[in-house]
Design an enzyme around this catalytic site. Structure first.
Site, PDB file in Angstrom:
ATOM      1  CG  ASP A  68      -1.629  -1.349   1.349  1.00  0.00           C
ATOM      2  OD1 ASP A  68      -2.386  -1.693   0.430  1.00  0.00           O
ATOM      3  OD2 ASP A  68      -1.409  -2.069   2.341  1.00  0.00           O
ATOM      4  CG  HIS A 112      -3.372  -5.146   3.422  1.00  0.00           C
ATOM      5  ND1 HIS A 112      -2.970  -4.368   2.360  1.00  0.00           N
ATOM      6  CD2 HIS A 112      -3.781  -6.308   2.883  1.00  0.00           C
ATOM      7  CE1 HIS A 112      -3.128  -5.045   1.237  1.00  0.00           C
ATOM      8  NE2 HIS A 112      -3.625  -6.224   1.525  1.00  0.00           N
TER       9      HIS A 112
HETATM   10  P1  NAX Z   1      -2.305 -18.176  -4.076  1.00  0.00           P
HETATM   11  O1  NAX Z   1      -3.672 -18.729  -3.832  1.00  0.00           O
HETATM   12  O2  NAX Z   1      -1.726 -18.137  -5.440  1.00  0.00           O
HETATM   13  O3  NAX Z   1      -1.256 -18.961  -3.149  1.00  0.00           O
HETATM   14  C1  NAX Z   1      -1.482 -19.210  -1.798  1.00  0.00           C
HETATM   15  C2  NAX Z   1      -0.782 -20.497  -1.460  1.00  0.00           C
HETATM   16  O4  NAX Z   1      -0.897 -20.711  -0.075  1.00  0.00           O
HETATM   17  C3  NAX Z   1      -1.391 -21.711  -2.163  1.00  0.00           C
HETATM   18  O5  NAX Z   1      -0.373 -22.400  -2.889  1.00  0.00           O
HETATM   19  C4  NAX Z   1      -1.940 -22.546  -1.007  1.00  0.00           C
HETATM   20  O6  NAX Z   1      -1.810 -23.939  -1.235  1.00  0.00           O
HETATM   21  C5  NAX Z   1      -1.044 -22.085   0.131  1.00  0.00           C
HETATM   22  N1  NAX Z   1      -1.601 -22.331   1.457  1.00  0.00           N
HETATM   23  C6  NAX Z   1      -2.887 -22.266   1.866  1.00  0.00           C
HETATM   24  N2  NAX Z   1      -2.984 -22.623   3.147  1.00  0.00           N
HETATM   25  C7  NAX Z   1      -1.737 -22.891   3.567  1.00  0.00           C
HETATM   26  C8  NAX Z   1      -1.204 -23.313   4.809  1.00  0.00           C
HETATM   27  N3  NAX Z   1      -1.983 -23.554   5.858  1.00  0.00           N
HETATM   28  N4  NAX Z   1       0.125 -23.503   4.897  1.00  0.00           N
HETATM   29  C9  NAX Z   1       0.920 -23.310   3.833  1.00  0.00           C
HETATM   30  N5  NAX Z   1       0.478 -22.909   2.628  1.00  0.00           N
HETATM   31  C10 NAX Z   1      -0.843 -22.698   2.508  1.00  0.00           C
HETATM   32  O7  NAX Z   1      -2.328 -16.737  -3.408  1.00  0.00           O
HETATM   33  P2  NAX Z   1      -1.289 -15.532  -3.593  1.00  0.00           P
HETATM   34  O8  NAX Z   1      -1.717 -14.703  -4.730  1.00  0.00           O
HETATM   35  O9  NAX Z   1       0.095 -16.065  -3.566  1.00  0.00           O
HETATM   36  O10 NAX Z   1      -1.608 -14.686  -2.277  1.00  0.00           O
HETATM   37  C11 NAX Z   1      -1.274 -15.163  -0.995  1.00  0.00           C
HETATM   38  C12 NAX Z   1      -1.911 -14.289   0.070  1.00  0.00           C
HETATM   39  O11 NAX Z   1      -1.421 -12.953  -0.020  1.00  0.00           O
HETATM   40  C13 NAX Z   1      -3.433 -14.190  -0.035  1.00  0.00           C
HETATM   41  O12 NAX Z   1      -3.976 -14.294   1.275  1.00  0.00           O
HETATM   42  C14 NAX Z   1      -3.636 -12.785  -0.562  1.00  0.00           C
HETATM   43  O13 NAX Z   1      -4.904 -12.269  -0.210  1.00  0.00           O
HETATM   44  C15 NAX Z   1      -2.520 -12.061   0.117  1.00  0.00           C
HETATM   45  N6  NAX Z   1      -2.135 -10.749  -0.427  1.00  0.00           N
HETATM   46  C16 NAX Z   1      -1.714  -9.827   0.454  1.00  0.00           C
HETATM   47  C17 NAX Z   1      -1.282  -8.572   0.069  1.00  0.00           C
HETATM   48  C18 NAX Z   1      -0.801  -7.584   1.065  1.00  0.00           C
HETATM   49  O14 NAX Z   1      -0.442  -6.472   0.662  1.00  0.00           O
HETATM   50  N7  NAX Z   1      -0.761  -7.875   2.382  1.00  0.00           N
HETATM   51  C19 NAX Z   1      -1.325  -8.186  -1.364  1.00  0.00           C
HETATM   52  C20 NAX Z   1      -1.355  -9.355  -2.306  1.00  0.00           C
HETATM   53  C21 NAX Z   1      -2.210 -10.502  -1.858  1.00  0.00           C
HETATM   54  O15 NAX Z   1      -3.549 -10.206  -2.152  1.00  0.00           O
END
Ligand code: NAX
Length: 328
Positions: free
Chosen positions: A159, A187
């Site tokens: 952000d 966030h």
């Molecule tokens: P993806 O869905 O591409 O990847 C997430 C991965 O996490 C998947 O491979 C899944 O298998 C794995 N996962 C789920 N539960 C798990 C657990 N208990 N232990 C280990 N791995 C686990 O999502 P992606 O685009 O990589 O985003 C990841 C996270 O970042 C999401 O929650 C998303 O909302 C968040 N974000 C946060 C941002 C921020 O500024 N704080 C911005 C970008 C993003 O939206």
């Protein structure tokens, strides 16, 4: 060469992971003198995909990448880690209510907090990127009583970077000229990007904006809703920019923020600026020698005050919800 650093990344087979891991391996997180040992956590069904990512990491032949271990058990993967990037989280699925989302993520981050508490290195630094990031960090730290709470942080650097880019575009200034940007609060769409202390060169940014109604009509909604705009345009959520911001966050925390500048980090509040103690809220922070401090003494005008209070109220509500679910 420095002592190798053990870095855990969760959600390592996800899209942010795919941008993040190669940059960590190439030395962009801890610099060109620090070897890296990667510890990658995924859920069981994603381990096969993760093995493919590991092959690509090997194929990069990164001189700094000493080892890669993968697994689906947090206590094994987090063993001895000096840094943990908690990226993996449960996204909101169709028909999922907010309570369901908090519950699903509470289950993940309470387990990971306990595992870090049990096995991480004494100097561990933790960054939560997975959403809802602030409250996930709060849950993790509440389940890790032996790790100082301030080692748990959440990502608002994306952000912060978005706000810098928008201000630079508005004032037709290079990004490198902008300093002292601040993101306050959660966030989420309630976050408050604050330009009243920001500078362009040595000048106050707010004084350079011809009409401050721009803040309410353009700047704040553009920064706060940028994630949604990227989903609409790209068909999937921001990944490379989120990975980049995650690197920026931990890099600066470990190695120091730039002189005469500060960064935005969501950290456990010590009561500064009236944010209730314990909530993980975004503040302006200065990082030195591996520690961060919340910048003190900034004057907060009425416009900023009401925006900060609204975002902090949302954090307090999330705190109440996860407490009622038994995660705190
Ligand atoms: P993806 O869905 O591409 O990847 C997430 C991965 O996490 C998947 O491979 C899944 O298998 C794995 N996962 C789920 N539960 C798990 C657990 N208990 N232990 C280990 N791995 C686990 O999502 P992606 O685009 O990589 O985003 C990841 C996270 O970042 C999401 O929650 C998303 O909302 C968040 N974000 C946060 C941002 C921020 O500024 N704080 C911005 C970008 C993003 O939206």
């Amino acid at each position: 060469m420095n002592t190798p650093v053990k870095v855990a990344v969760t959600g390592a087979a996800g899209q942010i992971g795919y941008s993040l891991l190669f940059r960590i391996a190439s030395g962009q997180l801890f610099g060109p003198q620090t070897p890296i040992q990667l510890r990658l956590l995924e859920i069981t069904p994603a381990l096969a995909a993760l093995e493919g990512v590991v092959m690509e990491l090997q194929d990069g032949a990164y001189p700094l990448l000493d080892s890669i271990e993968i697994g689906d058990q947090a206590e094994r993967v987090f063993d001895g880690v000096n840094a943990a990037l908690l990226v993996g989280a449960r996204p909101r699925g169709p028909g999922m209510e907010r309570r369901d989302l908090l519950e699903a993520n509470g289950a993940i981050f309470s387990v990971q907090g306990k595992a870090l508490n049990a096995v991480a290195a004494d100097d561990v630094k933790i960054v939560v990127t997975g959403n809802p990031a602030n409250t996930n960090a709060l849950i993790a730290l509440s389940n890790a009583p032996d790790i100082p709470a301030e080692r748990f942080t959440a990502l608002t650097r994306l952000d912060h970077n978005r706000a810098i880019a928008q201000l630079a575009a508005k004032l037709d200034a290079p990004v490198r000229e902008i300093s002292r940007m601040t993101i306050w609060g959660n966030h989420s769409a309630s976050q408050y990007p604050d330009i009243f202390h920001a500078r362009v060169g040595l000048e106050n940014a707010a004084e350079l904006v011809d009409d401050l109604t721009w803040l309410e009509t353009d700047f704040i909604p553009t920064v706060a809703n940028r994630g949604a705009a990227i989903i609409a345009a790209r068909g999937s959520s921001s990944a490379a920019s989120a990975a980049s911001a995650t690197i920026d966050h931990l890099h600066d925390w470990a190695l120091g923020s730039a002189a005469d500048d500060w960064v935005s980090m969501a950290v456990p509040s010590d009561g500064s600026y009236g944010v209730p103690q314990g909530l993980v809220s975004s503040f302006p922070c200065i990082c030195r020698a591996g520690e961060y401090e919340i910048v003190q003494g900034l004057e907060i005008n009425d416009f900023s005050r009401s925006r900060i209070e609204a975002s902090v109220a949302e954090l307090a509500e999330e705190q109440r919800a996860v407490r009622a679910l038994g995660f705190l």
